[in-house]
Design a protein around this motif. Structure first.
Motif, PDB file in Angstrom:
ATOM      1  N   THR A   1       0.843  -1.188   0.000  1.00 29.06           N
ATOM      2  CA  THR A   1       0.000   0.000   0.000  1.00 29.06           C
ATOM      3  C   THR A   1       0.880   1.239   0.000  1.00 29.06           C
ATOM      4  OG1 THR A   1      -0.095  -0.020   2.411  1.00 29.06           O
ATOM      5  CG2 THR A   1      -1.847  -1.181   1.241  1.00 29.06           C
ATOM      6  N   THR A   2       0.464   2.227  -0.771  1.00 31.72           N
ATOM      7  CA  THR A   2       1.211   3.481  -0.843  1.00 31.72           C
ATOM      8  C   THR A   2       0.514   4.526   0.021  1.00 31.72           C
ATOM      9  OG1 THR A   2       1.939   2.987  -3.086  1.00 31.72           O
ATOM     10  CG2 THR A   2       2.085   5.274  -2.362  1.00 31.72           C
ATOM     11  N   THR A   3       1.247   5.091   0.950  1.00 29.96           N
ATOM     12  CA  THR A   3       0.712   6.113   1.837  1.00 29.96           C
ATOM     13  C   THR A   3       1.257   7.461   1.410  1.00 29.96           C
ATOM     14  OG1 THR A   3       0.673   4.527   3.661  1.00 29.96           O
ATOM     15  CG2 THR A   3       0.487   6.855   4.222  1.00 29.96           C
ATOM     16  N   ASP A   4       0.361   8.426   1.212  1.00 26.35           N
ATOM     17  CA  ASP A   4       0.832   9.746   0.827  1.00 26.35           C
ATOM     18  C   ASP A   4       0.587  10.746   1.958  1.00 26.35           C
ATOM     19  OD1 ASP A   4      -1.886  10.294   0.733  1.00 26.35           O
ATOM     20  OD2 ASP A   4      -1.993  10.185  -1.444  1.00 26.35           O
ATOM     21  N   VAL A   5       1.125  11.937   1.781  1.00 31.50           N
ATOM     22  CA  VAL A   5       1.054  12.956   2.823  1.00 31.50           C
ATOM     23  C   VAL A   5      -0.393  13.316   3.141  1.00 31.50           C
ATOM     24  CG1 VAL A   5       1.675  15.327   3.436  1.00 31.50           C
ATOM     25  CG2 VAL A   5       3.309  13.888   2.201  1.00 31.50           C
ATOM     26  N   ALA A   6      -1.210  13.463   2.110  1.00 32.46           N
ATOM     27  CA  ALA A   6      -2.598  13.875   2.314  1.00 32.46           C
ATOM     28  C   ALA A   6      -3.367  12.869   3.173  1.00 32.46           C
ATOM     29  CB  ALA A   6      -3.291  14.057   0.967  1.00 32.46           C
ATOM     30  N   SER A   7      -3.150  11.566   2.931  1.00 29.83           N
ATOM     31  CA  SER A   7      -3.884  10.551   3.698  1.00 29.83           C
ATOM     32  C   SER A   7      -3.466  10.550   5.158  1.00 29.83           C
ATOM     33  CB  SER A   7      -3.667   9.165   3.074  1.00 29.83           C
ATOM     34  OG  SER A   7      -2.312   8.781   3.141  1.00 29.83           O
ATOM     35  N   VAL A   8      -2.175  10.809   5.430  1.00 30.11           N
ATOM     36  CA  VAL A   8      -1.708  10.887   6.813  1.00 30.11           C
ATOM     37  C   VAL A   8      -2.288  12.121   7.501  1.00 30.11           C
ATOM     38  CG1 VAL A   8       0.312  11.199   8.300  1.00 30.11           C
ATOM     39  CG2 VAL A   8       0.411   9.611   6.373  1.00 30.11           C
ATOM     40  N   GLN A   9      -2.262  13.243   6.807  1.00 33.60           N
ATOM     41  CA  GLN A   9      -2.824  14.470   7.378  1.00 33.60           C
ATOM     42  C   GLN A   9      -4.299  14.293   7.713  1.00 33.60           C
ATOM     43  OE1 GLN A   9      -1.761  17.155   4.184  1.00 33.60           O
ATOM     44  NE2 GLN A   9      -0.078  18.046   5.371  1.00 33.60           N
ATOM     45  N   ALA A  10      -5.009  13.556   6.885  1.00 36.77           N
ATOM     46  CA  ALA A  10      -6.445  13.363   7.102  1.00 36.77           C
ATOM     47  C   ALA A  10      -6.730  12.539   8.356  1.00 36.77           C
ATOM     48  CB  ALA A  10      -7.063  12.681   5.880  1.00 36.77           C
ATOM     49  N   ARG A  11      -5.774  11.677   8.739  1.00 39.21           N
ATOM     50  CA  ARG A  11      -5.977  10.806   9.908  1.00 39.21           C
ATOM     51  C   ARG A  11      -5.538  11.471  11.213  1.00 39.21           C
ATOM     52  NH1 ARG A  11      -6.981   5.434   8.748  1.00 39.21           N
ATOM     53  NH2 ARG A  11      -6.177   4.819  10.787  1.00 39.21           N
ATOM     54  N   LEU A  12      -4.820  12.575  11.116  1.00 37.76           N
ATOM     55  CA  LEU A  12      -4.354  13.262  12.321  1.00 37.76           C
ATOM     56  C   LEU A  12      -5.425  14.214  12.840  1.00 37.76           C
ATOM     57  CD1 LEU A  12      -0.685  14.153  11.299  1.00 37.76           C
ATOM     58  CD2 LEU A  12      -1.419  12.317  12.822  1.00 37.76           C
ATOM     59  N   ALA A  13      -5.588  14.234  14.155  1.00 36.93           N
ATOM     60  CA  ALA A  13      -6.513  15.175  14.766  1.00 36.93           C
ATOM     61  C   ALA A  13      -5.896  16.572  14.763  1.00 36.93           C
ATOM     62  CB  ALA A  13      -6.814  14.751  16.203  1.00 36.93           C
ATOM     63  N   ALA A  14      -6.696  17.555  15.056  1.00 38.26           N
ATOM     64  CA  ALA A  14      -6.234  18.949  14.993  1.00 38.26           C
ATOM     65  C   ALA A  14      -5.074  19.215  15.944  1.00 38.26           C
ATOM     66  CB  ALA A  14      -7.398  19.886  15.307  1.00 38.26           C
ATOM     67  N   ASP A  15      -5.007  18.469  17.062  1.00 35.63           N
ATOM     68  CA  ASP A  15      -3.936  18.690  18.037  1.00 35.63           C
ATOM     69  C   ASP A  15      -2.840  17.636  17.949  1.00 35.63           C
ATOM     70  OD1 ASP A  15      -5.467  16.594  18.875  1.00 35.63           O
ATOM     71  OD2 ASP A  15      -5.523  17.186  20.995  1.00 35.63           O
ATOM     72  N   GLN A  16      -2.768  16.913  16.833  1.00 40.48           N
ATOM     73  CA  GLN A  16      -1.757  15.873  16.650  1.00 40.48           C
ATOM     74  C   GLN A  16      -0.773  16.257  15.548  1.00 40.48           C
ATOM     75  OE1 GLN A  16      -4.255  12.421  15.841  1.00 40.48           O
ATOM     76  NE2 GLN A  16      -3.895  11.654  17.913  1.00 40.48           N
TER      77      GLN A  16
END
Length: 248
Positions: A219-234
């Motif tokens: 699976t390829t993980t990109d920056v956008a998908s990681v940002q989407a999984r982070l909460a506002a304070d993470q």
């Protein structure tokens, strides 16, 4: 220091002449020495000479289809371009080098042992120069696709082995016992060379038998998908050293 760089250039030139006499001018060993001389020239501030050497080395590695060394030389070219203030060109070269590194990584993930993957991660350091170039989005992409791919491949392959024959499972368990034994020997300060060689042989034997038949889903993980999984304070933090910085 200037004196050290003068000595490095003298020794490097002698080594280059020796390699050319032994292997020829347009060969991979000669290109490798050109790359070393280019790094010295860059540190001395002779960027024009560095560019010339790197252009010759790139042509040789490209013709030889040596993607690993070609990626390394292109990284150095990107550093030179950055020092010349050619930031767009440095970014283009960096992306080209990263693409080559990804292709080489795919071969390691498919056919390399666990030891080879971790060694690749330690020694190739495809992230170091990107931290120096200063392209944050490209650096983040490299962290996710290179380092992440290596680390995620290890548990996936362990699960794959567990679905193979009893012989493969037995060898996998034997590998785990060797790892524990190796760590205990390191803790006792004992010589681990023989045990490391035994572990490498066991791993390579398992990879050669299981690897060609494994069902690999990367699976390829990109920056956008990681940002989407982070909460506002993470925030996800990755520490990367810089290579050949301004003070070098």
């Amino acid at each position: 220091r200037a004196g050290d760089l003068d000595r490095a250039e003298t020794i490097g030139t002698l080594a280059y002449d020796t390699v050319v006499a032994s292997y020829g001018r347009d060969t991979v060993p000669a290109a490798a020495m050109m790359a070393q001389l280019a790094v010295t020239a860059m540190k001395r501030g002779d960027l024009a000479k560095a560019e010339q050497l790197l252009a010759r080395a790139t042509a040789i590695f490209d013709k030889d289809d040596n993607k690993e060394f070609l990626a390394l030389v292109i990284r150095i070219e990107a550093l030179v371009a950055s020092r010349l203030g050619q930031h767009d060109r440095a970014g283009e070269l960096s992306r080209s080098a990263l693409t080559l590194s990804k292709k080489h990584l795919e071969r390691i993930l498919a056919f390399g042992s666990e030891m080879q993957r971790l060694e690749y991660l330690r020694e190739t350091s495809p992230l170091d120069y990107l931290a120096t170039i200063g392209d944050a989005p490209l650096l983040a992409d490299a962290v996710l696709t290179m380092k992440g791919a290596v680390l995620e491949s290890l548990p996936a392959d362990r699960a794959q082995v567990r679905r193979q024959s009893p012989e493969d499972v037995e060898q996998f368990d034997r590998i785990n016992l060797l790892k524990v034994d190796l760590m205990e020997m390191i803790a006792r300060g004992e010589n681990t060379e023989a045990r490391e060689l035994e572990l490498k042989r066991e791993q390579m034997s398992l990879v050669q038998r299981v690897g060609p038949h494994a069902e690999r889903t990367r699976t390829t993980t990109d920056v956008a998908s990681v940002q989407a999984r982070l909460a506002a304070d993470q925030v996800l933090v990755e520490v990367v050293r810089t290579l050949l910085g301004a003070g070098a």
